[in-house]
Scaffold this active site. Sequence first.
Site, PDB file in Angstrom:
ATOM      1  NE  ARG A 151      28.184 107.682  34.731  1.00  0.00           N
ATOM      2  CZ  ARG A 151      27.468 108.060  33.869  1.00  0.00           C
ATOM      3  NH1 ARG A 151      26.716 109.089  33.694  1.00  0.00           N
ATOM      4  NH2 ARG A 151      27.917 107.498  32.448  1.00  0.00           N
ATOM      5  NE  ARG A 157      32.137 115.549  42.611  1.00  0.00           N
ATOM      6  CZ  ARG A 157      31.529 114.952  41.822  1.00  0.00           C
ATOM      7  NH1 ARG A 157      32.482 114.421  40.692  1.00  0.00           N
ATOM      8  NH2 ARG A 157      30.146 114.817  41.901  1.00  0.00           N
ATOM      9  CE1 TYR A 163      39.389 117.108  41.258  1.00  0.00           C
ATOM     10  CE2 TYR A 163      39.558 114.814  40.734  1.00  0.00           C
ATOM     11  CZ  TYR A 163      39.401 115.764  41.550  1.00  0.00           C
ATOM     12  OH  TYR A 163      39.286 115.298  42.972  1.00  0.00           O
ATOM     13  CG  HIS A 164      42.310 112.852  38.721  1.00  0.00           C
ATOM     14  ND1 HIS A 164      41.493 112.418  37.906  1.00  0.00           N
ATOM     15  CD2 HIS A 164      41.793 112.040  39.884  1.00  0.00           C
ATOM     16  CE1 HIS A 164      40.328 111.631  37.979  1.00  0.00           C
ATOM     17  NE2 HIS A 164      40.686 111.661  39.608  1.00  0.00           N
ATOM     18  CB  THR A 177      41.630 112.666  44.238  1.00  0.00           C
ATOM     19  OG1 THR A 177      41.125 111.545  43.713  1.00  0.00           O
ATOM     20  CG2 THR A 177      42.731 113.334  43.516  1.00  0.00           C
ATOM     21  CE  LYS A 208      40.737 117.374  44.644  1.00  0.00           C
ATOM     22  NZ  LYS A 208      40.243 118.044  45.692  1.00  0.00           N
ATOM     23  CD  GLN A 220      36.359 111.616  49.953  1.00  0.00           C
ATOM     24  OE1 GLN A 220      35.662 111.572  51.062  1.00  0.00           O
ATOM     25  NE2 GLN A 220      36.161 112.810  49.132  1.00  0.00           N
ATOM     26  NE  ARG A 276      36.091 109.079  33.101  1.00  0.00           N
ATOM     27  CZ  ARG A 276      36.239 109.250  34.377  1.00  0.00           C
ATOM     28  NH1 ARG A 276      37.136 109.086  35.291  1.00  0.00           N
ATOM     29  NH2 ARG A 276      35.081 109.792  34.825  1.00  0.00           N
ATOM     30  CB  SER A 318      41.630 114.192  34.385  1.00  0.00           C
ATOM     31  OG  SER A 318      41.723 114.338  35.659  1.00  0.00           O
TER      32      SER A 318
HETATM   33  P1  NAD Z   1      31.103 119.421  44.628  1.00  0.00           P
HETATM   34  O1  NAD Z   1      31.428 119.988  43.527  1.00  0.00           O
HETATM   35  O2  NAD Z   1      29.936 118.771  45.033  1.00  0.00           O
HETATM   36  O3  NAD Z   1      31.462 120.472  45.952  1.00  0.00           O
HETATM   37  C1  NAD Z   1      32.471 121.356  45.980  1.00  0.00           C
HETATM   38  C2  NAD Z   1      31.867 122.743  46.264  1.00  0.00           C
HETATM   39  O4  NAD Z   1      32.867 123.651  46.227  1.00  0.00           O
HETATM   40  C3  NAD Z   1      30.820 123.283  45.298  1.00  0.00           C
HETATM   41  O5  NAD Z   1      29.596 123.670  46.275  1.00  0.00           O
HETATM   42  C4  NAD Z   1      31.410 124.512  44.730  1.00  0.00           C
HETATM   43  O6  NAD Z   1      30.501 125.577  44.662  1.00  0.00           O
HETATM   44  C5  NAD Z   1      32.498 124.982  45.781  1.00  0.00           C
HETATM   45  N1  NAD Z   1      33.784 125.586  45.060  1.00  0.00           N
HETATM   46  C6  NAD Z   1      34.550 125.287  44.108  1.00  0.00           C
HETATM   47  N2  NAD Z   1      35.268 126.244  43.883  1.00  0.00           N
HETATM   48  C7  NAD Z   1      35.187 127.202  44.683  1.00  0.00           C
HETATM   49  C8  NAD Z   1      35.981 128.348  44.844  1.00  0.00           C
HETATM   50  N3  NAD Z   1      37.087 128.895  44.202  1.00  0.00           N
HETATM   51  N4  NAD Z   1      35.539 129.162  46.000  1.00  0.00           N
HETATM   52  C9  NAD Z   1      34.330 128.776  46.801  1.00  0.00           C
HETATM   53  N5  NAD Z   1      33.663 127.561  46.554  1.00  0.00           N
HETATM   54  C10 NAD Z   1      34.291 126.698  45.594  1.00  0.00           C
HETATM   55  O7  NAD Z   1      32.164 118.349  44.921  1.00  0.00           O
HETATM   56  P2  NAD Z   1      32.286 116.968  46.239  1.00  0.00           P
HETATM   57  O8  NAD Z   1      32.175 115.833  45.524  1.00  0.00           O
HETATM   58  O9  NAD Z   1      31.524 117.431  47.533  1.00  0.00           O
HETATM   59  O10 NAD Z   1      33.985 116.997  46.311  1.00  0.00           O
HETATM   60  C11 NAD Z   1      34.326 117.946  47.541  1.00  0.00           C
HETATM   61  C12 NAD Z   1      35.859 117.579  47.600  1.00  0.00           C
HETATM   62  O11 NAD Z   1      36.116 116.332  47.654  1.00  0.00           O
HETATM   63  C13 NAD Z   1      36.668 117.951  45.979  1.00  0.00           C
HETATM   64  O12 NAD Z   1      37.759 118.654  46.521  1.00  0.00           O
HETATM   65  C14 NAD Z   1      36.851 116.941  45.391  1.00  0.00           C
HETATM   66  O13 NAD Z   1      38.001 116.885  44.611  1.00  0.00           O
HETATM   67  C15 NAD Z   1      37.144 115.702  46.644  1.00  0.00           C
HETATM   68  N6  NAD Z   1      36.686 114.457  46.324  1.00  0.00           N
HETATM   69  C16 NAD Z   1      35.337 114.002  45.884  1.00  0.00           C
HETATM   70  C17 NAD Z   1      35.024 112.522  45.542  1.00  0.00           C
HETATM   71  C18 NAD Z   1      33.708 112.340  45.239  1.00  0.00           C
HETATM   72  O14 NAD Z   1      33.605 111.152  44.762  1.00  0.00           O
HETATM   73  N7  NAD Z   1      32.732 113.279  45.146  1.00  0.00           N
HETATM   74  C19 NAD Z   1      36.334 111.852  45.786  1.00  0.00           C
HETATM   75  C20 NAD Z   1      37.510 112.136  45.971  1.00  0.00           C
HETATM   76  C21 NAD Z   1      37.640 113.494  46.492  1.00  0.00           C
HETATM   77  N1  USQ Z   2      33.338 104.848  34.904  1.00  0.00           N
HETATM   78  C1  USQ Z   2      32.773 103.557  34.169  1.00  0.00           C
HETATM   79  N2  USQ Z   2      31.414 103.909  33.835  1.00  0.00           N
HETATM   80  C2  USQ Z   2      30.860 105.188  34.390  1.00  0.00           C
HETATM   81  C3  USQ Z   2      31.618 106.154  35.349  1.00  0.00           C
HETATM   82  C4  USQ Z   2      33.151 105.873  35.548  1.00  0.00           C
HETATM   83  O1  USQ Z   2      33.427 102.617  33.931  1.00  0.00           O
HETATM   84  O2  USQ Z   2      29.831 105.338  34.070  1.00  0.00           O
HETATM   85  C5  USQ Z   2      34.974 104.189  35.393  1.00  0.00           C
HETATM   86  C6  USQ Z   2      35.890 105.427  34.975  1.00  0.00           C
HETATM   87  O3  USQ Z   2      36.490 105.191  33.610  1.00  0.00           O
HETATM   88  C7  USQ Z   2      37.050 105.304  35.937  1.00  0.00           C
HETATM   89  C8  USQ Z   2      36.172 104.951  37.213  1.00  0.00           C
HETATM   90  O4  USQ Z   2      35.062 104.356  36.683  1.00  0.00           O
HETATM   91  O5  USQ Z   2      37.847 104.300  35.539  1.00  0.00           O
HETATM   92  C9  USQ Z   2      35.992 105.929  38.215  1.00  0.00           C
HETATM   93  O6  USQ Z   2      35.492 106.883  37.819  1.00  0.00           O
HETATM   94  P1  USQ Z   2      34.419 108.053  38.592  1.00  0.00           P
HETATM   95  O7  USQ Z   2      33.929 109.003  37.320  1.00  0.00           O
HETATM   96  O8  USQ Z   2      33.708 107.323  39.264  1.00  0.00           O
HETATM   97  O9  USQ Z   2      35.680 108.858  39.240  1.00  0.00           O
HETATM   98  P2  USQ Z   2      36.837 110.048  38.973  1.00  0.00           P
HETATM   99  O10 USQ Z   2      36.429 110.486  37.544  1.00  0.00           O
HETATM  100  O11 USQ Z   2      38.072 109.351  39.309  1.00  0.00           O
HETATM  101  O12 USQ Z   2      36.470 111.019  39.861  1.00  0.00           O
HETATM  102  C10 USQ Z   2      35.783 110.681  41.126  1.00  0.00           C
HETATM  103  C11 USQ Z   2      35.401 112.364  41.649  1.00  0.00           C
HETATM  104  C12 USQ Z   2      36.530 113.087  41.999  1.00  0.00           C
HETATM  105  C13 USQ Z   2      37.575 112.171  42.874  1.00  0.00           C
HETATM  106  C14 USQ Z   2      37.815 110.851  42.362  1.00  0.00           C
HETATM  107  C15 USQ Z   2      38.470 109.703  43.514  1.00  0.00           C
HETATM  108  O13 USQ Z   2      34.458 112.896  40.688  1.00  0.00           O
HETATM  109  O14 USQ Z   2      36.385 114.166  42.677  1.00  0.00           O
HETATM  110  O15 USQ Z   2      38.906 112.896  43.077  1.00  0.00           O
HETATM  111  O16 USQ Z   2      36.443 110.320  42.277  1.00  0.00           O
HETATM  112  S1  USQ Z   2      39.652 108.679  42.780  1.00  0.00           S
HETATM  113  O17 USQ Z   2      38.945 108.092  41.833  1.00  0.00           O
HETATM  114  O18 USQ Z   2      40.103 108.195  43.925  1.00  0.00           O
HETATM  115  O19 USQ Z   2      40.606 109.721  42.196  1.00  0.00           O
END
Ligand code: NAD
Ligand code: USQ
Length: 404
Positions: free
Chosen positions: A252, A111, A192-193, A155, A196, A219, A337, A190
């Site tokens: 952070r 993620r 990653y994004h 996301t 999704k 989310q 970025r 990215s």
């Molecule tokens: P995380 O990395 O803490 O948790 C993801 C878990 O999935 C991990 O425990 C990892 O081991 C497991 N995993 C990954 N690939 C796998 C696979 N192939 N098989 C089995 N397990 C697997 O991430 P998180 O922050 O808990 O995010 C969870 C979900 O929510 C993600 O899909 C992420 O994109 C989404 N999301 C997170 C945020 C955020 O701010 N943390 C925001 C928006 C969306």
């Molecule tokens: N940013 C800063 N300073 C930092 C960290 C981040 O200015 O120290 C900025 C980034 O440049 C970006 C924004 O804050 O513009 C968000 O960055 P982030 O790292 O908090 O979030 P992002 O990379 O978008 O990813 C996180 C999760 C991802 C989820 C996403 C939701 O890791 O799994 O999908 O948030 S969203 O942002 O709505 O796409």
Amino acid sequence: PTGSLSSNGAGTRVMIIGGDGYCGWATALHLSARGYEVCIVDNLCRRQFDLQLGLDTLTPIATIHDRVRRWGEVSGKHISLQIGDICDWEFLSQAFTSFKPNHVVHFGEQRSAPYSMIDRQKAVFTQHNNVIGTINVLFAIKELQPDCHMVKLGTMGEYGTPNIDIEEGYITINHNGRTDTLPYPKQGNSFYHLSKIHDSTNMLFTCKAWKIAATDLNQGVVYGVRTEETMADPLLLNRYDYDGIFGTALNRFVVQAAVGHPLTVYGKGGQTRGFLDIRDTVRCIQLAIDNPASKGEMRVYNQFTEQFSVNQLAEIVEREGKKLGLNVEVTSVPNPRVELEEHYYNAKHTKLVELGLKPHLLADNMIDSLLEFAVAYKDRVRHELIKPAVDWRKTGVKVNTMGA
Ligand code: NAD
Ligand code: USQ
């Protein structure tokens, strides 16, 4: 612990893929506490990324086996555990056949946007892991458990930052005199994004073709660490990422304030995103389960409660940190970025509220308690992990070990 949002999940079988991660662990306990029958599926790759890159969570976390065992002792509830990779069809099909989920909540992806931009190998890993994992879950539902509802974590970043209002999943467009309701345009920033976006497209197709029932939760950025259940015992404590690869903006900033590191605003800081408290993440998942999509329907909800620019977040943390006697400075660092740093942003987020979500807003007392939490663990902070670690312009083919 029991709790609010009172629906009683008795007998409802919920598979939580990614249940050892940040959102998944909190959700597994929230649902288990409320009577849902929970099975965690996880291959522990998130823990492996920390070993690979030399990172660590702020909080000491127990192994998944110890976590689940302790939860049983504390709550009297059993969570079953299946360790394996959902990209491995033999493993996933066995997990489905043995647990027979009514709902599968899919958190199990790589993620981090920065992780996906380190090098070619990690970009390919991210898209393979995420896209193939989700396709396997869709096949598992079709072949093995056709009535199972899929709740998938998407996301807000799928929409990017367009110069018009962001709708919840779909937009009605009038074009050359004809009208249609279509998936909202997607622009990922990215690899990653983008993964999704590919997932959402594959889900929409299989909802139509195979009559799968799915809810895609777009989310926003999650903050916070405490939920009622994860605070019930030290062995249940959740992970908290603050490093330059997995740490997200507000989490952070809070750790930076706690250790006297200037807050790292990237570039101009006008980047605006949707945010939510992890206590709302778990409630949104329960609402999505309690109000499932019907067969053939792909529901899309925007799962966040408030929008902030990065500058606004830094100001809030600076103000609240000073009240607690912390010396908080804000600094602008060159943006690693490629993204718009000043832009229009207005994203709808009414559907989960209509289903009953009562948001925990980012009131000052939330920041206070998060700051206090970070201060309590500040001896575990490794300052060298805080700097931004991945530059979007420098992604290359070379396998990059982050200088470890
Ligand atoms: P995380 O990395 O803490 O948790 C993801 C878990 O999935 C991990 O425990 C990892 O081991 C497991 N995993 C990954 N690939 C796998 C696979 N192939 N098989 C089995 N397990 C697997 O991430 P998180 O922050 O808990 O995010 C969870 C979900 O929510 C993600 O899909 C992420 O994109 C989404 N999301 C997170 C945020 C955020 O701010 N943390 C925001 C928006 C969306
Ligand atoms: N940013 C800063 N300073 C930092 C960290 C981040 O200015 O120290 C900025 C980034 O440049 C970006 C924004 O804050 O513009 C968000 O960055 P982030 O790292 O908090 O979030 P992002 O990379 O978008 O990813 C996180 C999760 C991802 C989820 C996403 C939701 O890791 O799994 O999908 O948030 S969203 O942002 O709505 O796409």
